[in-house]
Motif scaffolding. Structure first.
Motif, PDB file in Angstrom:
ATOM      1  N   UNK A 155      31.919  46.813   5.647  1.00 14.94           N
ATOM      2  CA  UNK A 155      32.308  46.114   6.866  1.00 14.94           C
ATOM      3  C   UNK A 155      32.168  46.991   8.093  1.00 14.94           C
ATOM      4  N   UNK A 156      32.522  48.275   7.976  1.00 13.89           N
ATOM      5  CA  UNK A 156      32.389  49.207   9.100  1.00 13.89           C
ATOM      6  C   UNK A 156      30.920  49.370   9.489  1.00 13.89           C
ATOM      7  N   UNK A 157      30.057  49.589   8.482  1.00 16.44           N
ATOM      8  CA  UNK A 157      28.629  49.748   8.765  1.00 16.44           C
ATOM      9  C   UNK A 157      28.043  48.479   9.369  1.00 16.44           C
ATOM     10  N   UNK A 158      28.440  47.331   8.845  1.00 16.51           N
ATOM     11  CA  UNK A 158      27.954  46.058   9.385  1.00 16.51           C
ATOM     12  C   UNK A 158      28.418  45.857  10.824  1.00 16.51           C
ATOM     13  N   UNK A 159      29.663  46.256  11.104  1.00 16.65           N
ATOM     14  CA  UNK A 159      30.203  46.118  12.455  1.00 16.65           C
ATOM     15  C   UNK A 159      29.411  46.963  13.442  1.00 16.65           C
ATOM     16  N   UNK A 160      28.955  48.125  13.008  1.00 14.58           N
ATOM     17  CA  UNK A 160      28.156  48.973  13.889  1.00 14.58           C
ATOM     18  C   UNK A 160      26.826  48.307  14.227  1.00 14.58           C
ATOM     19  N   UNK A 161      26.233  47.642  13.235  1.00  9.94           N
ATOM     20  CA  UNK A 161      25.022  46.886  13.509  1.00  9.94           C
ATOM     21  C   UNK A 161      25.268  45.809  14.546  1.00  9.94           C
ATOM     22  N   UNK A 162      26.438  45.198  14.487  1.00 10.51           N
ATOM     23  CA  UNK A 162      26.815  44.180  15.457  1.00 10.51           C
ATOM     24  C   UNK A 162      26.975  44.783  16.848  1.00 10.51           C
ATOM     25  N   UNK A 163      27.536  45.990  16.920  1.00 14.78           N
ATOM     26  CA  UNK A 163      27.689  46.644  18.212  1.00 14.78           C
ATOM     27  C   UNK A 163      26.320  46.919  18.828  1.00 14.78           C
ATOM     28  N   UNK A 164      25.346  47.275  17.988  1.00 19.55           N
ATOM     29  CA  UNK A 164      23.983  47.470  18.483  1.00 19.55           C
ATOM     30  C   UNK A 164      23.418  46.189  19.079  1.00 19.55           C
ATOM     31  N   UNK A 165      23.721  45.053  18.459  1.00 15.46           N
ATOM     32  CA  UNK A 165      23.276  43.772  18.996  1.00 15.46           C
ATOM     33  C   UNK A 165      23.907  43.519  20.361  1.00 15.46           C
ATOM     34  N   UNK A 166      25.178  43.836  20.491  1.00 16.89           N
ATOM     35  CA  UNK A 166      25.875  43.630  21.758  1.00 16.89           C
ATOM     36  C   UNK A 166      25.272  44.501  22.869  1.00 16.89           C
ATOM     37  N   UNK A 190      31.630  34.741  12.819  1.00 12.95           N
ATOM     38  CA  UNK A 190      31.107  34.263  11.537  1.00 12.95           C
ATOM     39  C   UNK A 190      29.697  34.757  11.253  1.00 12.95           C
ATOM     40  N   UNK A 191      29.055  35.416  12.188  1.00 14.59           N
ATOM     41  CA  UNK A 191      27.614  35.676  12.188  1.00 14.59           C
ATOM     42  C   UNK A 191      27.137  36.426  10.958  1.00 14.59           C
ATOM     43  N   UNK A 192      27.549  37.682  10.837  1.00 17.02           N
ATOM     44  CA  UNK A 192      27.141  38.498   9.688  1.00 17.02           C
ATOM     45  C   UNK A 192      28.332  38.846   8.793  1.00 17.02           C
ATOM     46  N   UNK A 193      29.416  38.101   8.944  1.00 17.58           N
ATOM     47  CA  UNK A 193      30.564  38.294   8.059  1.00 17.58           C
ATOM     48  C   UNK A 193      30.197  37.995   6.616  1.00 17.58           C
ATOM     49  N   UNK A 194      29.143  37.223   6.423  1.00 11.77           N
ATOM     50  CA  UNK A 194      28.682  36.903   5.075  1.00 11.77           C
ATOM     51  C   UNK A 194      28.108  38.117   4.347  1.00 11.77           C
ATOM     52  N   UNK A 195      27.613  39.108   5.107  1.00  8.30           N
ATOM     53  CA  UNK A 195      26.859  40.206   4.483  1.00  8.30           C
ATOM     54  C   UNK A 195      27.723  41.120   3.632  1.00  8.30           C
ATOM     55  N   UNK A 196      28.833  41.719   4.165  1.00  3.29           N
ATOM     56  CA  UNK A 196      29.635  42.573   3.278  1.00  3.29           C
ATOM     57  C   UNK A 196      30.244  41.807   2.114  1.00  3.29           C
TER      58      UNK A 196
END
Length: 404
Positions: free
Chosen positions: A142-153, A322-328
């Motif tokens: 979840x932490x790694x996925x969240x960082x990917x989301x921050x990059x999108x932002x 909900x966007x990438x919450x499915x991934x982890x």
């Protein structure tokens, strides 16, 4: 807390490296939708030309992901990610020179599709999953996925700024320079497989590669999980590529679409981390059922309410959660089912179905727009698919097929 239950220094380096690479890789990709209108207008393309290239990108990404994953399982994530970084740079530079559909398909479609298979979730989250204790796997992913989301932002307003001041071609060249940072970051991905106090690796099933594939083939919940992930791909690529154009069609500026996508990236940070945390505490399949159901009702509400900045940005916030919450959650289920020794390859198999959905979400969106002048049919399909995913995940269990 014992040392074996804590994040060691190599684990922390692995987490930091994975997070930064995902931020760069996914952040730059997330902004591709902003290029649809300027490139289509300059070369007189319909929306289908650009949409097809992005659809090809997603399909190629998914098709080669199990192969890339198998290489990462055998030779390590570090080398695979570094090669992916080189391909990503080449693809962006060629995309910056794309004046024909053939060159756009080669660059944005083939080369960047190959690059993303080596620099995105399947490879990096699997590397993280191997390095951390099983009870912290969901949170770490979840932490790694969240960082990917921050990059999108970060990359969305940055890309819009580049587009306004330098044009689309120079913007892609600048992105190529940024993604070159993946190469030195790849060398942080060298944490060993997590070991128990007794010194035994948690990821050493006494089964061969072929035996594992045979188990996978016979395990129906794995394929129900994969079918549900197809829906995720369809929806996120349709919205990511076509929502800015949809808003322009309804009289809003390109800035509005950028803010929408930026809100997705920002709130995705919260969504992915929370999903990983909840996945360590509650049933992952049930959490996925709730995620897809809320997506479906959110799309219905967005279309039913009058279109305004408030409804657009509220929809962006909800979809971001909900966007990438499915991934982890999805990767966590795969790890629970089959352990982590072949996690990258098996996650790649599930991800392939995600990318089949991505192909159709990207391509059919452009086709529908060129033929009908709107996105009506694709919206309806997105809603129906949400509840199809709820149904599919009702058959998914976290039964362990291969013990760590």
């Amino acid at each position: 807390m014992s040392t074996t239950r804590s994040f060691t220094q190599p684990m922390i380096y692995m987490l930091i490296g994975s997070a930064l690479i995902l931020a760069l890789s996914l952040g730059i990709r997330h902004a591709f939708g902003l290029y649809l209108v300027p490139m289509s207008h300059e070369f007189g393309w319909g929306h289908q030309v650009f949409s097809l290239a992005i659809a090809m990108q997603n399909l190629i990404w998914g098709a080669v992901q199990p192969i890339t994953g198998a290489f990462a399982d055998k030779y390590g994530s570090k080398i695979v990610v570094a090669v992916g970084g080189v391909l990503y740079c080449i693809g962006l530079l060629l995309m910056a020179m794309s004046s024909t559909s053939a060159l756009l398909n080669l660059s944005a479609g083939l080369i960047i599709g190959l690059a993303l298979s080596a620099t995105s979730f399947s490879v990096l989250l699997s590397a993280v999953g191997r390095a951390v204790p099983p009870e912290k796997r969901g949170m770490a992913m979840g932490i790694a996925s969240a960082a990917g989301s921050f990059g999108q932002f970060i990359m969305l307003p940055t890309t819009l700024l580049f587009l306004k001041h330098f044009g689309w071609s120079a913007s892609l060249m600048i992105s190529a320079i940024l993604v070159a940072l993946v190469l030195p970051l790849a060398w942080l991905l060298k944490a060993p497989i997590y070991q128990t106090k007794s010194g035994h690796a948690v990821s050493a099933p006494a089964l061969s590669f072929k035996q594992v594939l045979h188990r996978v083939k016979q395990h129906k919940p794995f394929w129900f999980l994969a079918m549900g992930f197809l829906v995720c791909g369809f929806q996120v690529v349709f919205l990511g590529v076509h929502l800015p154009g949809y808003l322009i069609d309804h009289g809003f500026s390109a800035t509005t679409g950028t803010v929408f996508l930026a809100l997705i990236g920002l709130f995705n940070i919260v969504g992915t981390y929370t999903a990983g945390w909840l996945g360590d505490k509650y049933s992952k399949p049930k959490l996925l059922m709730w995620l897809y159901a809320i997506r479906g009702f959110s799309i219905i509400a967005f279309l039913a309410l009058p279109l305004s900045l408030f409804t657009i940005y509220t929809f962006g916030i909800i979809m971001g959660l909900l966007w990438l919450s499915t991934v982890p959650l999805t990767n966590g289920i795969v790890a629970q089912m089959f352990g982590v020794k072949y996690l990258t390859m098996l996650s790649g198999l599930v991800f392939f179905t995600h990318q089949i959905g991505s192909f159709f979400g990207g391509w059919l969106g452009g086709l529908n727009h060129d033929l009908m002048g709107n996105y009506n049919y694709i919206w309806v399909i997105s809603i129906v698919l949400s509840f199809f995913a709820v149904f599919m995940h009702s058959f998914v269990t976290e039964e362990t097929v291969i013990h760590d």
